[in-house]
Design a protein around this motif. Structure first.
Motif, short mmCIF file in Angstrom:
data_model
loop_
_atom_site.label_atom_id
_atom_site.label_comp_id
_atom_site.label_asym_id
_atom_site.label_seq_id
_atom_site.Cartn_x
_atom_site.Cartn_y
_atom_site.Cartn_z
N LEU A 169 2.58 -5.32 4.19
CA LEU A 169 1.45 -5.96 4.87
C LEU A 169 1.41 -5.61 6.36
O LEU A 169 0.34 -5.48 6.96
N ILE A 170 2.58 -5.44 6.96
CA ILE A 170 2.66 -5.15 8.39
C ILE A 170 2.43 -3.67 8.68
O ILE A 170 1.76 -3.31 9.65
N THR A 171 2.94 -2.79 7.83
CA THR A 171 3.00 -1.36 8.16
C THR A 171 1.98 -0.48 7.45
O THR A 171 1.79 0.67 7.87
N TYR A 172 1.36 -0.97 6.38
CA TYR A 172 0.53 -0.06 5.57
C TYR A 172 -0.62 0.55 6.36
O TYR A 172 -0.95 1.73 6.19
N ARG A 173 -1.22 -0.21 7.25
CA ARG A 173 -2.36 0.31 8.02
C ARG A 173 -1.94 1.44 8.97
O ARG A 173 -2.78 2.24 9.39
N VAL A 174 -0.66 1.53 9.27
CA VAL A 174 -0.16 2.58 10.17
C VAL A 174 0.33 3.79 9.39
O VAL A 174 -0.02 4.93 9.69
N PHE A 175 1.15 3.55 8.36
CA PHE A 175 1.78 4.66 7.64
C PHE A 175 1.01 5.08 6.39
O PHE A 175 1.29 6.13 5.81
N ASN A 176 0.11 4.22 5.91
CA ASN A 176 -0.68 4.51 4.71
C ASN A 176 0.19 4.83 3.49
O ASN A 176 -0.14 5.70 2.68
N GLU A 177 1.29 4.14 3.39
CA GLU A 177 2.17 4.30 2.23
C GLU A 177 3.02 3.05 2.06
O GLU A 177 3.26 2.31 3.02
#
Length: 280
Positions: A169-177
């Motif tokens: 939830l925290i990182t998906y928008r940045v790493f797209n994975e």
């Protein structure tokens, strides 16, 4: 061996584990801090603030040096392509530095439950009943191994699931994975950790059968944490990385060792020796 007897022993021990706060509270708190709160806080700070990128310029050179020498080309390129030091730090931490924390949580939890096996029976004054019961020593040992394995592995997997959901939830928008759906993490969770937990439990159960108190058994179990501390240092310094091949070989080695130890347990029939080491 009688499966019903083994199951009954395991169920009795698991009930005793979760009826004692000094056992189940640390088992819950440690994975919560190491495997859920710590990575979530680190990921949030690294992605949503400039704290890492602006205030820690001294970290940039060593992190870039690690990236340049990273053995996996795909991951090296993925790290190098990230725009900020904060993003690189988060990606590196979640993919590699977090692995030893799961290993440590699994080792310590399995140590707590297995150290309580025979030594806990001694402290609760229930060991005589077990030793005089019409059950074999191998059934008694296997029941206690299962009683330690089940709660440890369930708590570890629950921590992994919660960690994956929160961090994604925290990182998906940045790493797209989804960071934890890769060969390294899947091998760690479903190959290495079960084998490591069984290995640690069997050793600690054998030790618990020879000592007279829960604290004595835990002192020996603490030795198993030292290799994980060394692994953390090696990961930080870039001296050693847990590649999928390395994890596979570690798991295979542990399985071979487990086969030897479990065979040793099934041949363990020195009831008098066990009785004397615990009662007197």
């Amino acid at each position: 061996m009688n499966k019903h007897i083994i199951t009954a022993i395991a169920a009795k021990d698991m009930k005793a584990t979760f009826s004692s706060k000094k056992i189940w509270v640390p088992m819950m708190v440690l994975p919560l801090i190491l495997c859920i709160i710590l990575p979530a806080v680190f990921a949030y700070i690294g992605i949503n603030t400039e704290l890492i990128g602006e205030s820690s310029k001294d970290l940039e050179k060593p992190i870039n040096a690690v990236i340049q020498n990273f053995p996996n080309e795909d991951l090296r390129n993925a790290l190098a392509a990230l725009p900020t030091l904060g993003y690189k730090s988060v990606y590196f931490f979640l993919n590699f530095m977090l692995i030893p924390f799961f290993l440590m949580a699994a080792i310590i939890n399995s140590m707590v439950t297995s150290s309580n096996s025979f030594a806990g029976e001694k402290e609760r004054n229930t060991l005589e009943t077990l030793l005089f019961a019409p059950i074999s020593i191998s059934e008694l040992f296997l029941g206690k191994v299962i009683a330690s394995f089940v709660p440890t592995i369930l708590i570890t997997y629950l921590a992994f699931l919660l960690n994956g959901l929160i961090v994604t939830l925290i990182t998906y928008r940045v790493f797209n994975e989804i960071l934890f759906l890769n060969s390294t993490w899947l091998l760690l969770m479903f190959w290495v950790i079960p084998a490591l937990v069984i290995f640690n439990i069997v050793l600690n159960v054998l030790v618990s059968a020879r000592v007279k108190s829960f604290q004595e058994a835990q002192q020996f179990g603490g030795i198993m944490v030292l290799p994980v501390v060394g692994l953390i240092i090696s990961q930080v310094s870039g001296l050693f990385f847990l590649s999928p091949l390395t994890l596979f070989l570690i798991g295979a080695g542990l399985l071979i060792a487990n086969g030897f130890l479990l065979k040793l347990i099934t041949r363990f029939n020195q009831r008098n020796t066990l009785f004397e080491s615990q009662i007197h």
